[in-house]
Structures are given as structure tokens and as C-alpha cells.
Design an enzyme around this catalytic site. Sequence first.
Site, PDB file in Angstrom:
ATOM      1  N   LYS A  75       0.843  -1.191   0.000  1.00  0.00           N
ATOM      2  CA  LYS A  75       0.000   0.000   0.000  1.00  0.00           C
ATOM      3  C   LYS A  75       0.874   1.235   0.000  1.00  0.00           C
ATOM      4  O   LYS A  75       1.888   1.284   0.700  1.00  0.00           O
ATOM      5  CB  LYS A  75      -0.874  -0.029   1.271  1.00  0.00           C
ATOM      6  CG  LYS A  75      -1.682   1.213   1.515  1.00  0.00           C
ATOM      7  CD  LYS A  75      -3.161   0.902   1.670  1.00  0.00           C
ATOM      8  CE  LYS A  75      -4.035   2.133   1.530  1.00  0.00           C
ATOM      9  NZ  LYS A  75      -3.895   2.841   0.244  1.00  0.00           N
ATOM     10  N   LYS A  99       6.350   2.203   8.014  1.00  0.00           N
ATOM     11  CA  LYS A  99       5.268   3.038   8.553  1.00  0.00           C
ATOM     12  C   LYS A  99       4.079   2.167   8.951  1.00  0.00           C
ATOM     13  O   LYS A  99       3.543   2.286  10.060  1.00  0.00           O
ATOM     14  CB  LYS A  99       4.844   4.041   7.463  1.00  0.00           C
ATOM     15  CG  LYS A  99       3.893   5.093   7.918  1.00  0.00           C
ATOM     16  CD  LYS A  99       3.548   6.018   6.755  1.00  0.00           C
ATOM     17  CE  LYS A  99       4.797   6.621   6.145  1.00  0.00           C
ATOM     18  NZ  LYS A  99       4.486   7.553   5.035  1.00  0.00           N
ATOM     19  N   LYS A 111       4.652   2.111  -3.574  1.00  0.00           N
ATOM     20  CA  LYS A 111       4.641   3.530  -3.960  1.00  0.00           C
ATOM     21  C   LYS A 111       4.704   3.610  -5.470  1.00  0.00           C
ATOM     22  O   LYS A 111       5.279   2.732  -6.124  1.00  0.00           O
ATOM     23  CB  LYS A 111       5.860   4.259  -3.379  1.00  0.00           C
ATOM     24  CG  LYS A 111       5.620   5.754  -3.216  1.00  0.00           C
ATOM     25  CD  LYS A 111       4.830   6.034  -1.968  1.00  0.00           C
ATOM     26  CE  LYS A 111       4.615   7.514  -1.726  1.00  0.00           C
ATOM     27  NZ  LYS A 111       4.118   7.747  -0.349  1.00  0.00           N
ATOM     28  N   ASP A 151      -0.516  11.129  -3.120  1.00  0.00           N
ATOM     29  CA  ASP A 151       0.750  11.641  -2.567  1.00  0.00           C
ATOM     30  C   ASP A 151       0.965  13.010  -3.230  1.00  0.00           C
ATOM     31  O   ASP A 151      -0.021  13.645  -3.624  1.00  0.00           O
ATOM     32  CB  ASP A 151       1.893  10.640  -2.840  1.00  0.00           C
ATOM     33  CG  ASP A 151       3.151  10.967  -2.051  1.00  0.00           C
ATOM     34  OD1 ASP A 151       3.176  10.759  -0.833  1.00  0.00           O
ATOM     35  OD2 ASP A 151       4.132  11.451  -2.652  1.00  0.00           O
ATOM     36  N   THR A 195      -3.521  12.763   7.388  1.00  0.00           N
ATOM     37  CA  THR A 195      -2.059  12.811   7.551  1.00  0.00           C
ATOM     38  C   THR A 195      -1.708  13.890   8.570  1.00  0.00           C
ATOM     39  O   THR A 195      -0.924  13.676   9.503  1.00  0.00           O
ATOM     40  CB  THR A 195      -1.381  13.082   6.195  1.00  0.00           C
ATOM     41  OG1 THR A 195      -1.797  12.067   5.290  1.00  0.00           O
ATOM     42  CG2 THR A 195       0.125  13.085   6.326  1.00  0.00           C
ATOM     43  N   ASN A 226      -1.646  19.101   1.078  1.00  0.00           N
ATOM     44  CA  ASN A 226      -2.532  18.287   1.926  1.00  0.00           C
ATOM     45  C   ASN A 226      -1.998  18.182   3.352  1.00  0.00           C
ATOM     46  O   ASN A 226      -2.699  18.488   4.318  1.00  0.00           O
ATOM     47  CB  ASN A 226      -2.699  16.896   1.296  1.00  0.00           C
ATOM     48  CG  ASN A 226      -3.518  15.967   2.171  1.00  0.00           C
ATOM     49  OD1 ASN A 226      -3.024  15.425   3.150  1.00  0.00           O
ATOM     50  ND2 ASN A 226      -4.792  15.812   1.861  1.00  0.00           N
ATOM     51  N   SER A 351      -6.451   5.565   5.356  1.00  0.00           N
ATOM     52  CA  SER A 351      -6.574   4.825   4.092  1.00  0.00           C
ATOM     53  C   SER A 351      -6.944   3.368   4.387  1.00  0.00           C
ATOM     54  O   SER A 351      -7.757   2.762   3.686  1.00  0.00           O
ATOM     55  CB  SER A 351      -5.257   4.851   3.307  1.00  0.00           C
ATOM     56  OG  SER A 351      -5.225   5.947   2.423  1.00  0.00           O
TER      57      SER A 351
HETATM   58  P1  NAD Z   1       0.667  18.112  -1.898  1.00  0.00           P
HETATM   59  O1  NAD Z   1       0.917  17.961  -3.345  1.00  0.00           O
HETATM   60  O2  NAD Z   1      -0.732  18.206  -1.412  1.00  0.00           O
HETATM   61  O3  NAD Z   1       1.475  19.373  -1.332  1.00  0.00           O
HETATM   62  C1  NAD Z   1       2.839  19.550  -1.530  1.00  0.00           C
HETATM   63  C2  NAD Z   1       3.168  20.954  -1.061  1.00  0.00           C
HETATM   64  O4  NAD Z   1       4.587  21.111  -1.042  1.00  0.00           O
HETATM   65  C3  NAD Z   1       2.617  22.038  -1.973  1.00  0.00           C
HETATM   66  O5  NAD Z   1       2.117  23.100  -1.183  1.00  0.00           O
HETATM   67  C4  NAD Z   1       3.853  22.509  -2.731  1.00  0.00           C
HETATM   68  O6  NAD Z   1       3.751  23.846  -3.152  1.00  0.00           O
HETATM   69  C5  NAD Z   1       4.891  22.348  -1.661  1.00  0.00           C
HETATM   70  N1  NAD Z   1       6.260  22.330  -2.149  1.00  0.00           N
HETATM   71  C6  NAD Z   1       6.762  21.702  -3.246  1.00  0.00           C
HETATM   72  N2  NAD Z   1       8.074  21.979  -3.351  1.00  0.00           N
HETATM   73  C7  NAD Z   1       8.387  22.778  -2.303  1.00  0.00           C
HETATM   74  C8  NAD Z   1       9.583  23.390  -1.855  1.00  0.00           C
HETATM   75  N3  NAD Z   1      10.707  23.244  -2.528  1.00  0.00           N
HETATM   76  N4  NAD Z   1       9.524  24.151  -0.730  1.00  0.00           N
HETATM   77  C9  NAD Z   1       8.388  24.313  -0.044  1.00  0.00           C
HETATM   78  N5  NAD Z   1       7.236  23.745  -0.411  1.00  0.00           N
HETATM   79  C10 NAD Z   1       7.237  22.992  -1.532  1.00  0.00           C
HETATM   80  O7  NAD Z   1       1.444  16.889  -1.222  1.00  0.00           O
HETATM   81  P2  NAD Z   1       1.170  16.233   0.206  1.00  0.00           P
HETATM   82  O8  NAD Z   1       0.269  15.098  -0.003  1.00  0.00           O
HETATM   83  O9  NAD Z   1       0.878  17.281   1.198  1.00  0.00           O
HETATM   84  O10 NAD Z   1       2.621  15.614   0.483  1.00  0.00           O
HETATM   85  C11 NAD Z   1       3.630  16.344   1.144  1.00  0.00           C
HETATM   86  C12 NAD Z   1       4.561  15.372   1.852  1.00  0.00           C
HETATM   87  O11 NAD Z   1       3.796  14.597   2.761  1.00  0.00           O
HETATM   88  C13 NAD Z   1       5.247  14.362   0.920  1.00  0.00           C
HETATM   89  O12 NAD Z   1       6.529  14.060   1.425  1.00  0.00           O
HETATM   90  C14 NAD Z   1       4.354  13.152   1.020  1.00  0.00           C
HETATM   91  O13 NAD Z   1       5.024  11.950   0.681  1.00  0.00           O
HETATM   92  C15 NAD Z   1       4.003  13.236   2.492  1.00  0.00           C
HETATM   93  N6  NAD Z   1       2.813  12.452   2.878  1.00  0.00           N
HETATM   94  C16 NAD Z   1       1.594  12.711   2.333  1.00  0.00           C
HETATM   95  C17 NAD Z   1       0.514  11.937   2.702  1.00  0.00           C
HETATM   96  C18 NAD Z   1      -0.879  12.179   2.179  1.00  0.00           C
HETATM   97  O14 NAD Z   1      -1.799  11.511   2.659  1.00  0.00           O
HETATM   98  N7  NAD Z   1      -1.080  13.110   1.267  1.00  0.00           N
HETATM   99  C19 NAD Z   1       0.680  10.901   3.634  1.00  0.00           C
HETATM  100  C20 NAD Z   1       1.917  10.685   4.196  1.00  0.00           C
HETATM  101  C21 NAD Z   1       2.992  11.472   3.790  1.00  0.00           C
END
Ligand code: NAD
Length: 417
Positions: A75, A99, A111, A151, A195, A226, A351
Site C-alpha cells: 500500500k 510506517k 509507492k 501523494d 495525515t 494536503n 486509508s
Molecule cells: P501536496 O501535493 O498536497 O502538497 C505539496 C506541497 O509542497 C505544496 O504546497 C507545494 O507547493 C509544496 N512544495 C513543493 N516543493 C516545495 C519546496 N521546494 N519548498 C516548499 N514547499 C514545496 O502533497 P502532500 O500530499 O501534502 O505531500 C507532502 C509530503 O507529505 C510528501 O513528502 C508526502 O510523501 C508526504 N505524505 C503525504 C501523505 C498524504 O496523505 N497526502 C501521507 C503521508 C505522507
Amino acid sequence: MLKHSKNEIMNPYLIVQQQIEQAAAKLDIPKHVVEILKRPQRVLCVSFPVKMDDGSIRVFEGYRSQHIDAIGPTKGGIRFHPDVTQDEVTALAMWMTFKCGVVGLPYGGGKGGVVCDPNELSKREIERVSRGYIEAISQIIGPDKDIPAPDVYTNPTIMGWMMDTYSRIHHSFIPGVITGKPLILGGSQGRNEATAAGCVMTIIEAMKQLQMPLKGATVAIQGFGNAGRFAAKQLDALGCRIVAVSDSRGAIHDPKGLDLKRVEYLKDHETILQYGHQIEPDSLLELDVDVLIPAALENVITLENADRIQAKIIAEAANGPTTPAADQILFDKGIVVIPDILANAGGVTVSYFEWVQNLMNYYWSEEEVNQKLEDIMVRSYYEVWNLAEKYQTDLRTAAFMISILRMKEAMEARGWV
Ligand code: NAD
């Protein structure tokens, strides 16, 4: 690809292998179990053509990596980003295994990613890329094989298209193939915020232990998607002071606290930089705050800046934001790092709830979801904290140790080792 800065390993695949070795060294684990854990079981590389709006055809490349299915199906999310590589996707799948192990979910890690910049694509082009990718990987995913989720730069709308494509291929309605879907298609209450919610739950427990008051605590957040945006909202509602946020365009900082409603409005309508109070994006990480939340991408806290980090707690909403060399420096400085495989496990936990609800065809209220999430996050937090105390080690190593033991037990029970 091996990237080094000041002799520091930056390739996430090599980093996760190093983290596994470091944690396994503290346990009595046979070498062959460690060798199994250090590799993915399967990585599928795909390329597929997509008709663009102007009539041209573009070929996209993507990956789906499955780490280990010893304990259940794999997953993990799907990322749309120009920097996606096979090694990154492989590392992210491996982190997912650990995790799921920390919070006790019956999954291994997976992934996926597509090399693309969604900012350069129209909505219809993103839909065609999403459908093309799912067609390309459809043989290796399924509700009892491998279950994707959102993601970076993917969202519930995209999950809806992907579920539709998979269901059409199989001539059946199969919501359990993917999570993070819109509610109407079998999404779960609370998944969008999960998250961040899980991350905030771990921050609350860490602050209790450090006897730091939540009210008025200062917070800096890198990334306003997110994970970062919902974390900002939830901590703001709890009385914390969000003093800095950033996104891919830049960073803003006001020591008196940002007006979050205005930041959100600007994010949705223009850019957060319209707020004023702009700072160098990298300096956000070095602010003198109580809590720092990296919520964007990997390798942002490194040997280069770890010395200058002043936060008391770092809660890793992002995956892989801290390199092993930086980890050591932060540990020596007494900074509490709540590791990604614990801090952001709320997403995969809800999830999991979504998948369970899809399989049962019976749906829970938001209160039920949040209560179940809190039970799991708080219990897991103290399991990790207690093991770290016992072994006099950092929380990341302890979290890996918990998962490694679970994986070993499953492999033994199946007769693999
Ligand atoms: P998202 O696409 O919703 O948001 C990503 C954010 O990061 C955006 O606001 C973007 O502008 C910003 N960003 C990109 N490059 C950047 C930089 N250089 N400096 C500052 N900000 C920057 O993605 P998300 O789902 O929020 O994921 C963010 C992190 O959280 C990732 O590492 C992802 O793997 C992790 N994560 C997400 C989830 C989930 O459920 N969405 C779960 C676990 C972990």
C-alpha cells in the site's frame, strides 16, 4: 543515481537501507532477513502515450514499486512530480512498509510515481495521464495485491479517475483498489485531513512529555499542500501560533503569527507571497520555533543546515525530509524528531479504514474515524518512545526496530526464513 553533498548520501534508496541497517544492528536479526528488507520485491517501470490537448502525443514514464507483501497487500501513494525516479519510488515504498509496521496495519509498502509536472498540464491532460498510468500498472494492483493512494500533486479527484479506470478494466465496481477517493465513490470521512491529524496527535503527545504548552506554541511549516495546510489549520485551531509557511513558490514569516484564513485565501486565489513578510525559503527551517513541520519533499534537513536548526520538536509530515547525518546532529542537540514513519502514518491509517469500509460496504462517521485514528496514533507514539528510552536511541531507530521485528515474525510464520 548517487548524489553526495559534503560526502553525505542523498539518494533516498541508500538512506532507507542505512536506516534499516542501523535499527537492525540493535536487534538480534539474522543477516538474510535484513538483506530481504533492504530490497524491493518488485518494481515495474512503465511508459505510456497520452493525447495532449493540442493533438500531439507525449510519452510519459512511471513506476510502481512493491517492497514486501509478507504481512498483507502492499500500500502507498502515487506521486506526480518532475523529479520522480525509480530510486525515490523504491525508497518511498520501503518507508511505507516500516510506517505500516509502526502503527500495526496489515500491509507492506508500495509507492508509485509518474514523471510529470502537473502545473504544465490541463485538467483533462492530468486525467488522461492518470488513466494511462493505471492501465499500465493494472496487472500488479488490486484490493488484495497493492492499493495506491494520493501523494504529492495527486488528490481525491485523481483517485476517483484511477478507481474508475481499474473498475472498467475489470467490469466491476472495485472501490477497494485505491484509497483517498471522493466520499461519493467510497472515500472515508476524515481521509483528507488524516495525515495532518495524525501528525498533530503525535506533536501533542511530544509536547506533553516535554512539558511545553500547546497554547501559544510557535510553528513553522514547509509545504502548504494536503499535509502542511491541514496541519496549520488544526494547530491554529488548538491555539498554536503559525509563524511561517512556504510552498514551491516561496516562504512567508511573521513572528506575531500569520492570519491563516488570509494565507489560505491567497493560496487558493493568487500566491501566498502576496501576504508580504517574505523570507528566503531555506531560512524557514532555521527559525527559532517550538515546532517545525517539514511537509514538502525529501532531503531538506541535511549536514549543511542541521547545525542551525533551532526548533525543539521536528514532526516529519513529509517522507524522508532528514538525512541520516542530519539526524545524528539533531539527536546530539537534543531536538525531538518525530520520524516520518510515525508522524505521517495518519494518512495510511485512515486509508486502511477506507479500504476496510470498502470491503465491508459499511461506512463510519467522522467521529468514529478520528477516534480510531487517535487510539492508534497515541498508542504507537508511546510504543516508539518507550523503546527509544529502553535502547537509549532516537525515535526513528526505535520506530524502525518495531517494524523490523514485525516483518521478521511474518516472514518466519510464512516459512520464508
Ligand atoms: P501536496 O501535493 O498536497 O502538497 C505539496 C506541497 O509542497 C505544496 O504546497 C507545494 O507547493 C509544496 N512544495 C513543493 N516543493 C516545495 C519546496 N521546494 N519548498 C516548499 N514547499 C514545496 O502533497 P502532500 O500530499 O501534502 O505531500 C507532502 C509530503 O507529505 C510528501 O513528502 C508526502 O510523501 C508526504 N505524505 C503525504 C501523505 C498524504 O496523505 N497526502 C501521507 C503521508 C505522507
